[in-house]
Motif scaffolding. Sequence first.
Motif, PDB file in Angstrom:
ATOM      1  N   THR A  76      61.676  33.864  48.442  1.00 43.93           N
ATOM      2  CA  THR A  76      62.083  34.989  47.592  1.00 43.93           C
ATOM      3  C   THR A  76      62.251  36.250  48.423  1.00 43.93           C
ATOM      4  N   GLU A  77      61.328  36.465  49.341  1.00 41.98           N
ATOM      5  CA  GLU A  77      61.402  37.641  50.210  1.00 41.98           C
ATOM      6  C   GLU A  77      62.642  37.596  51.087  1.00 41.98           C
ATOM      7  N   ALA A  78      62.952  36.426  51.635  1.00 40.73           N
ATOM      8  CA  ALA A  78      64.129  36.289  52.499  1.00 40.73           C
ATOM      9  C   ALA A  78      65.421  36.502  51.714  1.00 40.73           C
ATOM     10  N   VAL A  79      65.471  35.969  50.488  1.00 43.21           N
ATOM     11  CA  VAL A  79      66.669  36.153  49.658  1.00 43.21           C
ATOM     12  C   VAL A  79      66.855  37.629  49.324  1.00 43.21           C
ATOM     13  N   ALA A  80      65.761  38.313  49.020  1.00 40.86           N
ATOM     14  CA  ALA A  80      65.847  39.748  48.722  1.00 40.86           C
ATOM     15  C   ALA A  80      66.429  40.513  49.909  1.00 40.86           C
ATOM     16  N   GLN A  81      66.004  40.151  51.115  1.00 44.05           N
ATOM     17  CA  GLN A  81      66.581  40.799  52.302  1.00 44.05           C
ATOM     18  C   GLN A  81      68.064  40.450  52.433  1.00 44.05           C
ATOM     19  N   ASP A  82      68.408  39.200  52.189  1.00 38.23           N
ATOM     20  CA  ASP A  82      69.791  38.761  52.357  1.00 38.23           C
ATOM     21  C   ASP A  82      70.747  39.481  51.405  1.00 38.23           C
ATOM     22  N   ILE A  83      70.279  39.826  50.194  1.00 40.15           N
ATOM     23  CA  ILE A  83      71.170  40.503  49.252  1.00 40.15           C
ATOM     24  C   ILE A  83      71.196  42.014  49.458  1.00 40.15           C
ATOM     25  N   GLY A  84      70.381  42.503  50.404  1.00 38.95           N
ATOM     26  CA  GLY A  84      70.409  43.932  50.709  1.00 38.95           C
ATOM     27  C   GLY A  84      69.394  44.760  49.965  1.00 38.95           C
ATOM     28  N   ALA A  85      68.319  44.116  49.445  1.00 36.80           N
ATOM     29  CA  ALA A  85      67.311  44.843  48.685  1.00 36.80           C
ATOM     30  C   ALA A  85      66.270  45.510  49.573  1.00 36.80           C
ATOM     31  N   GLY A  86      66.302  45.232  50.857  1.00 37.93           N
ATOM     32  CA  GLY A  86      65.345  45.828  51.770  1.00 37.93           C
ATOM     33  C   GLY A  86      65.047  44.898  52.920  1.00 37.93           C
ATOM     34  N   GLN A  87      64.249  45.379  53.856  1.00 39.04           N
ATOM     35  CA  GLN A  87      63.899  44.595  55.032  1.00 39.04           C
ATOM     36  C   GLN A  87      62.639  43.785  54.753  1.00 39.04           C
ATOM     37  N   SER A  88      62.689  42.510  55.017  1.00 42.01           N
ATOM     38  CA  SER A  88      61.550  41.628  54.794  1.00 42.01           C
ATOM     39  C   SER A  88      60.378  42.028  55.679  1.00 42.01           C
ATOM     40  N   VAL A  89      59.204  42.173  55.068  1.00 39.64           N
ATOM     41  CA  VAL A  89      57.998  42.490  55.836  1.00 39.64           C
ATOM     42  C   VAL A  89      57.697  41.374  56.814  1.00 39.64           C
ATOM     43  N   ARG A  90      57.894  40.126  56.404  1.00 43.18           N
ATOM     44  CA  ARG A  90      57.675  39.002  57.312  1.00 43.18           C
ATOM     45  C   ARG A  90      58.614  39.077  58.509  1.00 43.18           C
ATOM     46  N   ALA A  91      59.874  39.434  58.236  1.00 45.14           N
ATOM     47  CA  ALA A  91      60.846  39.518  59.319  1.00 45.14           C
ATOM     48  C   ALA A  91      60.465  40.612  60.308  1.00 45.14           C
ATOM     49  N   VAL A  92      59.939  41.703  59.814  1.00 40.95           N
ATOM     50  CA  VAL A  92      59.492  42.791  60.687  1.00 40.95           C
ATOM     51  C   VAL A  92      58.372  42.302  61.592  1.00 40.95           C
ATOM     52  N   HIS A  93      57.401  41.625  61.010  1.00 44.39           N
ATOM     53  CA  HIS A  93      56.270  41.133  61.800  1.00 44.39           C
ATOM     54  C   HIS A  93      56.698  40.052  62.794  1.00 44.39           C
ATOM     55  N   GLU A  94      57.581  39.153  62.346  1.00 45.40           N
ATOM     56  CA  GLU A  94      58.035  38.081  63.232  1.00 45.40           C
ATOM     57  C   GLU A  94      58.836  38.618  64.409  1.00 45.40           C
ATOM     58  N   ALA A  95      59.472  39.770  64.213  1.00 45.45           N
ATOM     59  CA  ALA A  95      60.241  40.386  65.292  1.00 45.45           C
ATOM     60  C   ALA A  95      59.356  41.216  66.216  1.00 45.45           C
ATOM     61  N   GLY A  96      58.058  41.249  65.925  1.00 44.14           N
ATOM     62  CA  GLY A  96      57.125  42.013  66.752  1.00 44.14           C
ATOM     63  C   GLY A  96      57.229  43.506  66.551  1.00 44.14           C
ATOM     64  N   GLN A  97      57.840  43.920  65.432  1.00 43.46           N
ATOM     65  CA  GLN A  97      58.000  45.340  65.141  1.00 43.46           C
ATOM     66  C   GLN A  97      56.844  45.839  64.292  1.00 43.46           C
ATOM     67  N   THR A  98      56.738  47.155  64.228  1.00 41.03           N
ATOM     68  CA  THR A  98      55.665  47.773  63.446  1.00 41.03           C
ATOM     69  C   THR A  98      56.225  48.276  62.121  1.00 41.03           C
ATOM     70  N   LEU A  99      55.506  47.984  61.057  1.00 37.69           N
ATOM     71  CA  LEU A  99      55.904  48.448  59.727  1.00 37.69           C
ATOM     72  C   LEU A  99      55.528  49.916  59.580  1.00 37.69           C
ATOM     73  N   SER A 100      56.518  50.768  59.337  1.00 34.19           N
ATOM     74  CA  SER A 100      56.234  52.186  59.115  1.00 34.19           C
ATOM     75  C   SER A 100      55.449  52.347  57.829  1.00 34.19           C
ATOM     76  N   ASP A 101      54.475  53.242  57.824  1.00 37.06           N
ATOM     77  CA  ASP A 101      53.689  53.460  56.615  1.00 37.06           C
ATOM     78  C   ASP A 101      54.579  53.981  55.497  1.00 37.06           C
ATOM     79  N   PRO A 102      54.515  53.366  54.323  1.00 37.45           N
ATOM     80  CA  PRO A 102      55.380  53.802  53.223  1.00 37.45           C
ATOM     81  C   PRO A 102      54.896  55.097  52.590  1.00 37.45           C
ATOM     82  N   ALA A 103      55.859  55.876  52.099  1.00 34.65           N
ATOM     83  CA  ALA A 103      55.515  57.055  51.306  1.00 34.65           C
ATOM     84  C   ALA A 103      55.271  56.656  49.851  1.00 34.65           C
ATOM     85  N   LEU A 104      55.890  55.548  49.445  1.00 32.38           N
ATOM     86  CA  LEU A 104      55.761  55.048  48.081  1.00 32.38           C
ATOM     87  C   LEU A 104      55.634  53.534  48.116  1.00 32.38           C
ATOM     88  N   VAL A 105      54.704  53.011  47.336  1.00 28.49           N
ATOM     89  CA  VAL A 105      54.565  51.565  47.159  1.00 28.49           C
ATOM     90  C   VAL A 105      54.838  51.249  45.692  1.00 28.49           C
TER      91      VAL A 105
END
Length: 370
Positions: A44-73
């Motif tokens: 579900t997370e991957a599909v959401a990224q594929d349709i342009g709803a946002g960047q997958s948190v898993r994809a960020v971690h798998e790429a070795g990148q750091t998740l910026s702290d959100p202003a809104l959750v």
Amino acid sequence: MVPAIASTSGPVLVIGAGLLGASIGLGLQHLGVRVYVRDASPTTEAVAQDIGAGQSVRAVHEAGQTLSDPALVVVAAPPDVVAELVVEALSDFPDAVVIDIASVKSSILDDVAAAGADLSRYVGTHPMAGREKSGPVAARGELFTSMPWVICPTETTSARAVTTAKNLAVDLGATVTVMDAAEHDETVALISHLPQVMSSLLASRLQDTPLHHLSLSGQGLRDTTRIAGSDPSLWVQILSANARPIVESLHEVRTDLDRLISTLENPMAGGARLDIAQLMAEGNSGQARIPGKHGGAPRAFATLTVAVDDTPGTIARLLTEIGEDGINLEDMRLEHSPGQPVGLVVVSVDPNRREELVNALNERNWKVVQ
């Protein structure tokens, strides 16, 4: 109208990438707001990224990148896990405003408060929008346009948190309504949860009905059972979480049912037919109070029915030609004749223009049947 520049500050983390969560992501991304999406389901997370709803948190971690702290959750998860996820988000992101979009509010607020979480940064909200389809594939960035979005602050909610919640709703084109959690739950029990229960109860009567009997079904049965196809697991959570006000409404319905049953057991008794008429008139009165498409007091429209061939593009051509005649279509519904290659389109228009539309359609060789 959705603004061209967002008031919502990113990054925004959307937890739960189903229909509503992904639709929020799509709408914000369209406005240039950076969005992360997270879901318990990797697919579900991957599909959401594929349709342009946002960047997958898993994809960020798998790429070795750091998740910026959100202003809104935005917690867009099923009701039975919302409180836990809200408390977790308030702890994990101490500078972020956290909102949820569940359809019940009081029980979630109570659970978040019981956990000792920082209520100043939490706002319960409820966008009154949806589709009959579910999942991120069904998401639409314009899903919330002109729809109500309820904001339920508490006495301890900070002004920043309330403003953040309102900005999100307005950015996505919604109309903001503010009420407390208890009032919200009582309201949706009547206008949303009770209709679901009544539709499901009626549809359950059809389980053993012979198919040749159901083949006689008209639009009335289809209209009143349409929402009975909703997800049972979700409604178990909603009805359980908002049980008290729903029960109050059901007691009132039971009173009316007992009254009607008692009358119909002896329909020729003195006053029986008057009582039946009064019950139906009470329904007329309640239905007439439902606002029209422009909000405010409902308006009376004239209807006409057009017979159309059941072929691709026919209804689209009808609507186009009504528009070309300069007549505003206030409402429309479709009726189908089982086994017949013809459908009926019932349109509602300004009463002063009904005759004009009938004449215009006749000139265009449409079959106006009533």
